[in-house]
Design a protein around this motif. Structure first.
Motif, PDB file in Angstrom:
ATOM      1  N   GLU A  33       7.570 -14.618   7.225  1.00 45.14           N
ATOM      2  CA  GLU A  33       6.558 -15.146   7.893  1.00 45.14           C
ATOM      3  C   GLU A  33       5.220 -15.133   7.441  1.00 45.14           C
ATOM      4  O   GLU A  33       4.307 -15.974   7.410  1.00 45.14           O
ATOM      5  N   VAL A  34       5.001 -14.004   6.611  1.00 43.59           N
ATOM      6  CA  VAL A  34       3.607 -13.936   5.812  1.00 43.59           C
ATOM      7  C   VAL A  34       3.385 -15.103   4.877  1.00 43.59           C
ATOM      8  O   VAL A  34       2.684 -15.860   4.704  1.00 43.59           O
ATOM      9  N   LEU A  35       4.586 -15.071   3.896  1.00 41.28           N
ATOM     10  CA  LEU A  35       4.579 -16.322   3.025  1.00 41.28           C
ATOM     11  C   LEU A  35       4.292 -17.832   3.524  1.00 41.28           C
ATOM     12  O   LEU A  35       3.747 -18.653   3.042  1.00 41.28           O
ATOM     13  N   THR A  36       4.995 -17.780   4.782  1.00 43.34           N
ATOM     14  CA  THR A  36       4.781 -19.142   5.288  1.00 43.34           C
ATOM     15  C   THR A  36       3.400 -19.485   5.618  1.00 43.34           C
ATOM     16  O   THR A  36       2.956 -20.330   5.681  1.00 43.34           O
ATOM     17  N   GLU A  49      -5.371 -13.295  11.015  1.00 46.18           N
ATOM     18  CA  GLU A  49      -4.255 -14.427  10.894  1.00 46.18           C
ATOM     19  C   GLU A  49      -3.065 -13.612  10.331  1.00 46.18           C
ATOM     20  O   GLU A  49      -1.976 -14.209  10.743  1.00 46.18           O
ATOM     21  N   LEU A  50      -3.264 -12.537   9.599  1.00 48.64           N
ATOM     22  CA  LEU A  50      -1.879 -11.940   9.056  1.00 48.64           C
ATOM     23  C   LEU A  50      -1.313 -11.064  10.189  1.00 48.64           C
ATOM     24  O   LEU A  50      -0.262 -11.152  10.298  1.00 48.64           O
ATOM     25  N   ASP A  51      -2.192 -10.708  11.177  1.00 49.93           N
ATOM     26  CA  ASP A  51      -1.679 -10.048  12.334  1.00 49.93           C
ATOM     27  C   ASP A  51      -0.769 -10.812  13.033  1.00 49.93           C
ATOM     28  O   ASP A  51       0.272 -10.741  13.771  1.00 49.93           O
ATOM     29  N   ASN A  52      -1.357 -12.046  13.303  1.00 47.67           N
ATOM     30  CA  ASN A  52      -0.724 -13.242  14.212  1.00 47.67           C
ATOM     31  C   ASN A  52       0.436 -13.545  13.448  1.00 47.67           C
ATOM     32  O   ASN A  52       1.512 -13.792  14.028  1.00 47.67           O
TER      33      ASN A  52
END
Length: 62
Positions: A33-36, A49-52
């Motif tokens: 998810e983070v890589l995407t 944005e990372l939390d989201n």
């Protein structure tokens, strides 16, 4: 080449698919998810944005 194919160079043909590590799979999913999110962004992500991307809400962070 996937892990289940007979021509797999890594040799996972004898992998028992009934055995898995749920925590590791969950971590891999979060990392994906983070890589995407990073791939979709043209700049570094903010903490929000990372939390989201990780599915965290502001109220869940204490």
């Amino acid at each position: 080449m996937g892990c289940g194919r007979k021509d797999d160079a890594v040799g996972h043909d004898d992998l028992d698919l009934r055995v898995h590590d749920r925590v590791a799979l969950d971590e891999i999913a979060l990392y994906a998810e983070v890589l995407t999110a990073v791939a979709d962004s043209e700049r570094p992500l903010t903490l929000a944005e990372l939390d989201n991307a990780l599915g965290l809400s502001a109220s869940a962070i204490c």
